[in-house]
Motif scaffolding. Structure first.
Motif, PDB file in Angstrom:
ATOM      1  N   SER A 173      58.653  52.016  56.826  1.00 49.48           N
ATOM      2  CA  SER A 173      58.825  50.977  55.719  1.00 49.48           C
ATOM      3  C   SER A 173      59.580  51.454  54.594  1.00 49.48           C
ATOM      4  O   SER A 173      59.893  52.690  54.435  1.00 49.48           O
ATOM      5  N   VAL A 174      59.767  50.415  53.825  1.00 49.01           N
ATOM      6  CA  VAL A 174      60.499  50.687  52.296  1.00 49.01           C
ATOM      7  C   VAL A 174      59.465  50.323  51.448  1.00 49.01           C
ATOM      8  O   VAL A 174      58.581  49.107  51.552  1.00 49.01           O
ATOM      9  N   THR A 175      59.045  51.062  50.437  1.00 53.41           N
ATOM     10  CA  THR A 175      58.106  50.742  49.315  1.00 53.41           C
ATOM     11  C   THR A 175      59.039  49.981  48.190  1.00 53.41           C
ATOM     12  O   THR A 175      60.225  50.337  47.791  1.00 53.41           O
ATOM     13  N   LEU A 176      58.253  48.865  47.487  1.00 54.36           N
ATOM     14  CA  LEU A 176      59.067  48.204  46.726  1.00 54.36           C
ATOM     15  C   LEU A 176      58.774  48.420  45.248  1.00 54.36           C
ATOM     16  O   LEU A 176      57.751  48.683  44.892  1.00 54.36           O
ATOM     17  N   ASP A 177      59.592  48.110  44.268  1.00 54.59           N
ATOM     18  CA  ASP A 177      59.545  48.348  43.083  1.00 54.59           C
ATOM     19  C   ASP A 177      59.879  46.847  42.368  1.00 54.59           C
ATOM     20  O   ASP A 177      60.558  45.877  43.070  1.00 54.59           O
ATOM     21  N   GLY A 178      59.034  46.495  41.533  1.00 54.15           N
ATOM     22  CA  GLY A 178      59.065  44.956  40.932  1.00 54.15           C
ATOM     23  C   GLY A 178      57.850  44.120  41.122  1.00 54.15           C
ATOM     24  O   GLY A 178      57.514  43.132  40.739  1.00 54.15           O
ATOM     25  N   LEU A 179      57.158  44.523  42.637  1.00 57.40           N
ATOM     26  CA  LEU A 179      55.954  43.743  42.934  1.00 57.40           C
ATOM     27  C   LEU A 179      54.921  44.850  42.960  1.00 57.40           C
ATOM     28  O   LEU A 179      55.163  46.151  43.359  1.00 57.40           O
ATOM     29  N   HIS A 180      53.708  44.612  42.697  1.00 60.78           N
ATOM     30  CA  HIS A 180      52.685  45.560  42.530  1.00 60.78           C
ATOM     31  C   HIS A 180      51.211  44.742  42.511  1.00 60.78           C
ATOM     32  O   HIS A 180      50.988  43.721  41.968  1.00 60.78           O
ATOM     33  N   THR A 181      50.307  45.770  42.771  1.00 59.90           N
ATOM     34  CA  THR A 181      48.861  45.557  42.634  1.00 59.90           C
ATOM     35  C   THR A 181      48.595  46.542  41.429  1.00 59.90           C
ATOM     36  O   THR A 181      48.746  47.561  41.706  1.00 59.90           O
ATOM     37  N   GLU A 182      47.771  46.052  40.515  1.00 57.78           N
ATOM     38  CA  GLU A 182      47.308  46.883  39.477  1.00 57.78           C
ATOM     39  C   GLU A 182      45.801  46.890  39.646  1.00 57.78           C
ATOM     40  O   GLU A 182      45.072  45.587  39.540  1.00 57.78           O
ATOM     41  N   THR A 183      45.017  47.884  39.537  1.00 58.84           N
ATOM     42  CA  THR A 183      43.603  47.723  39.883  1.00 58.84           C
ATOM     43  C   THR A 183      42.940  48.561  38.766  1.00 58.84           C
ATOM     44  O   THR A 183      43.355  49.680  38.345  1.00 58.84           O
ATOM     45  N   HIS A 184      42.113  48.086  38.005  1.00 54.52           N
ATOM     46  CA  HIS A 184      40.952  48.839  37.245  1.00 54.52           C
ATOM     47  C   HIS A 184      39.765  48.970  37.850  1.00 54.52           C
ATOM     48  O   HIS A 184      39.251  47.929  38.343  1.00 54.52           O
ATOM     49  N   LEU A 185      39.366  50.092  37.696  1.00 60.95           N
ATOM     50  CA  LEU A 185      37.837  50.552  38.476  1.00 60.95           C
ATOM     51  C   LEU A 185      37.061  51.223  37.201  1.00 60.95           C
ATOM     52  O   LEU A 185      37.617  52.117  36.516  1.00 60.95           O
ATOM     53  N   SER A 186      35.902  50.469  37.005  1.00 58.64           N
ATOM     54  CA  SER A 186      34.999  51.216  35.857  1.00 58.64           C
ATOM     55  C   SER A 186      33.555  51.084  36.116  1.00 58.64           C
ATOM     56  O   SER A 186      33.248  50.454  37.081  1.00 58.64           O
ATOM     57  N   ALA A 187      32.564  51.933  35.414  1.00 63.41           N
ATOM     58  CA  ALA A 187      31.300  51.726  35.812  1.00 63.41           C
ATOM     59  C   ALA A 187      30.755  50.426  35.296  1.00 63.41           C
ATOM     60  O   ALA A 187      31.227  49.720  34.441  1.00 63.41           O
ATOM     61  N   SER A 188      29.664  49.800  35.970  1.00 61.39           N
ATOM     62  CA  SER A 188      29.194  48.542  35.801  1.00 61.39           C
ATOM     63  C   SER A 188      27.718  48.799  36.281  1.00 61.39           C
ATOM     64  O   SER A 188      27.207  49.391  36.904  1.00 61.39           O
ATOM     65  N   SER A 189      26.964  47.631  35.696  1.00 65.16           N
ATOM     66  CA  SER A 189      25.534  47.604  36.189  1.00 65.16           C
ATOM     67  C   SER A 189      25.335  46.936  37.382  1.00 65.16           C
ATOM     68  O   SER A 189      24.073  47.296  38.298  1.00 65.16           O
ATOM     69  N   SER A 190      26.337  46.724  37.925  1.00 60.56           N
ATOM     70  CA  SER A 190      26.004  45.916  39.361  1.00 60.56           C
ATOM     71  C   SER A 190      27.612  45.959  40.080  1.00 60.56           C
ATOM     72  O   SER A 190      28.574  45.898  39.174  1.00 60.56           O
ATOM     73  N   ASP A 191      27.686  45.800  41.326  1.00 66.79           N
ATOM     74  CA  ASP A 191      28.963  45.595  42.021  1.00 66.79           C
ATOM     75  C   ASP A 191      29.616  44.531  41.695  1.00 66.79           C
ATOM     76  O   ASP A 191      29.270  43.384  41.638  1.00 66.79           O
ATOM     77  N   GLN A 192      30.809  44.368  41.207  1.00 68.46           N
ATOM     78  CA  GLN A 192      31.544  43.207  40.768  1.00 68.46           C
ATOM     79  C   GLN A 192      33.059  43.365  41.352  1.00 68.46           C
ATOM     80  O   GLN A 192      33.434  44.583  41.187  1.00 68.46           O
ATOM     81  N   PHE A 193      33.718  42.457  41.906  1.00 67.21           N
ATOM     82  CA  PHE A 193      34.983  42.467  42.250  1.00 67.21           C
ATOM     83  C   PHE A 193      35.605  41.260  41.891  1.00 67.21           C
ATOM     84  O   PHE A 193      35.339  40.059  42.311  1.00 67.21           O
ATOM     85  N   ILE A 194      36.744  41.427  41.197  1.00 63.97           N
ATOM     86  CA  ILE A 194      37.463  40.238  40.627  1.00 63.97           C
ATOM     87  C   ILE A 194      39.060  40.300  41.179  1.00 63.97           C
ATOM     88  O   ILE A 194      39.761  41.367  40.708  1.00 63.97           O
ATOM     89  N   LEU A 195      39.447  39.226  41.950  1.00 60.16           N
ATOM     90  CA  LEU A 195      40.772  39.529  42.347  1.00 60.16           C
ATOM     91  C   LEU A 195      41.535  38.236  41.748  1.00 60.16           C
ATOM     92  O   LEU A 195      41.436  37.013  41.784  1.00 60.16           O
ATOM     93  N   ASN A 196      42.430  38.576  41.068  1.00 60.93           N
ATOM     94  CA  ASN A 196      43.515  37.802  40.227  1.00 60.93           C
ATOM     95  C   ASN A 196      42.719  36.978  39.437  1.00 60.93           C
ATOM     96  O   ASN A 196      43.014  35.886  39.428  1.00 60.93           O
ATOM     97  N   GLY A 197      41.758  37.323  38.763  1.00 59.37           N
ATOM     98  CA  GLY A 197      40.931  36.579  37.860  1.00 59.37           C
ATOM     99  C   GLY A 197      39.844  36.066  38.407  1.00 59.37           C
ATOM    100  O   GLY A 197      38.928  35.070  37.685  1.00 59.37           O
ATOM    101  N   LYS A 198      39.552  36.160  39.644  1.00 58.40           N
ATOM    102  CA  LYS A 198      38.354  35.189  40.140  1.00 58.40           C
ATOM    103  C   LYS A 198      37.640  35.991  41.211  1.00 58.40           C
ATOM    104  O   LYS A 198      38.043  36.834  41.949  1.00 58.40           O
ATOM    105  N   PRO A 199      36.251  35.700  41.473  1.00 61.52           N
ATOM    106  CA  PRO A 199      35.619  36.408  42.354  1.00 61.52           C
ATOM    107  C   PRO A 199      36.466  36.149  43.798  1.00 61.52           C
ATOM    108  O   PRO A 199      36.623  34.969  44.063  1.00 61.52           O
ATOM    109  N   ALA A 200      36.278  36.987  44.753  1.00 66.87           N
ATOM    110  CA  ALA A 200      36.778  36.922  45.876  1.00 66.87           C
ATOM    111  C   ALA A 200      36.024  37.569  47.099  1.00 66.87           C
ATOM    112  O   ALA A 200      35.981  38.641  47.420  1.00 66.87           O
ATOM    113  N   PRO A 201      34.814  36.752  47.564  1.00 66.90           N
ATOM    114  CA  PRO A 201      33.711  37.339  48.327  1.00 66.90           C
ATOM    115  C   PRO A 201      34.250  38.126  49.572  1.00 66.90           C
ATOM    116  O   PRO A 201      33.760  39.178  49.802  1.00 66.90           O
TER     117      PRO A 201
END
Ligand code: DP6
Length: 334
Positions: A41-69
């Motif tokens: 493959s070729v790895t691309l520059d200019g497109l990306h996924t940015e992920t923030h992970l932090s402690a929380s009182s319950s599991d939460q997952f937000i993809l592009n600003g919305k819940p994504a079950p």
């Protein structure tokens, strides 16, 4: 042992998508998600996924600003497996927020960048400091194309001889051969059949699947030699061949897997016209209708202009060969 169970650090990581020139399609081991074939493959520059992970009182997952079950279930199943192997005690709850600056799940390799990012984020958040090889094994558990996003440039992924592990190797860096990639986005709809399901169907029903496996190693070697020699024509030939062979396997699956639309065909036609005019460009497509065009820096503007004018092409995205996934920052949370 550190108090890793109790101190989950807030982390921010970024991972680029990658585009396979020699395709992975099919699994040797569904449980461990080991690919049946290698890929390059070729790895691309200019497109990306940015992920923030932090402690929380319950599991939460937000993809592009919305819940994504659906993605949340896959991400937390992955986090559970990785934590069970690398952590201690019960896994702490966490919030995962992930954003793609390109269309999600439309054949633009968002699962590759997404799982590369999540693997790095979990490692950094819990302070495991896994080595590159272990990170690659974990990324592969998430998605077979994800390990390739850990490295930059041109990347080869092979299944080790004993089929117990995957092996990731850099083939050339972005500086070695600074090619460009232009994506003709022909539809923003999410794909109907995901890669995992599609691969299972192809293995079970496509009469071409065994030939796909039997002829694959030669394509990988041809691409690797072409990259070493900076031979664009040779790389273009085997790239298009691998893509069309994979789609032949998909077309012949039952029910068929047809990821193309009319604009995909029109964009490929435009690339073939540009090739006839002497431009150094070649196409590839994945499990979605977007047409990705690898080209030299000299002709990238022309390729982008011409693709933008193809009927049915919605948007044109530009990228270069770039660097791999990386941790941007780590801070003590809570
Ligand atoms: C057509 O890596 O998305 O893009 O391992 O099931 O998550 P899973 O599949 P995934 O498949 C990628 C398939 C492809 C070709 C490629 O990227 O090599």
């Amino acid at each position: 042992m550190t108090d890793q169970n109790h101190s989950l650090k807030a982390v921010r990581v970024v991972a680029p998508p990658n585009i396979a020139l020699i395709k992975y399609w099919g699994k040797a081991d569904v449980q461990r998600n080991h690919p049946a074939v290698g890929s390059l493959s070729v790895t691309l520059d200019g497109l990306h996924t940015e992920t923030h992970l932090s402690a929380s009182s319950s599991d939460q997952f937000i993809l592009n600003g919305k819940p994504a079950p659906a993605m949340a279930a896959r991400a937390f199943a992955f986090a559970d497996a990785m934590y069970a192997a690398c952590g201690e005690g019960p896994r702490p709850s966490m919030a995962i927020q992930t954003d793609n600056n390109f269309p999600t799940a439309a054949g633009l390799a968002s699962s590759a960048s997404g799982f590369a990012a999540l693997t790095l984020a979990l490692d950094a958040a819990f302070g495991w400091s896994l080595g590159a090889d272990d990170l690659a094994q974990w990324a592969c558990r998430g998605s077979g194309s994800a390990p390739r996003s850990l490295l930059g440039g041109f990347v080869r992924l092979d299944l080790a001889q004993d089929a117990e592990r995957i092996a990731l190797s850099p083939v050339a860096s972005a500086q070695d051969w600074p090619l460009h990639l232009v994506v003709a986005v022909t539809s923003l709809a999410q794909k109907k059949t995901g890669s995992t399901e599609g691969m299972t169907r192809s293995r079970g029903t496509s009469p071409y699947y065994d030939q796909w496996l039997a002829t694959h190693a030669a394509d990988l070697d041809a691409a690797q030699h072409a990259i070493a020699a900076r031979d664009f024509a040779a790389l273009a030939e085997v790239t298009e061949h691998s893509c069309l062979k994979m789609h032949a396997v998909m077309f012949a699956s039952r029910p068929p897997l047809i990821y193309w639309n009319a604009a995909s065909v029109a964009a490929i036609d435009a690339v073939r016209q540009m090739q006839a005019e002497g431009l150094q460009a070649c196409f590839t497509m994945d499990a979605g209708p977007q047409v990705k065009v690898l080209c030299t820096a000299e002709c990238a503007d022309t390729v982008a202009d011409r693709l933008a004018r193809v009927t049915g092409v919605d948007t044109v995205l530009r990228a270069r060969v770039g660097v791999g996934a990386r941790v941007l920052d780590v801070a003590v949370s809570g």
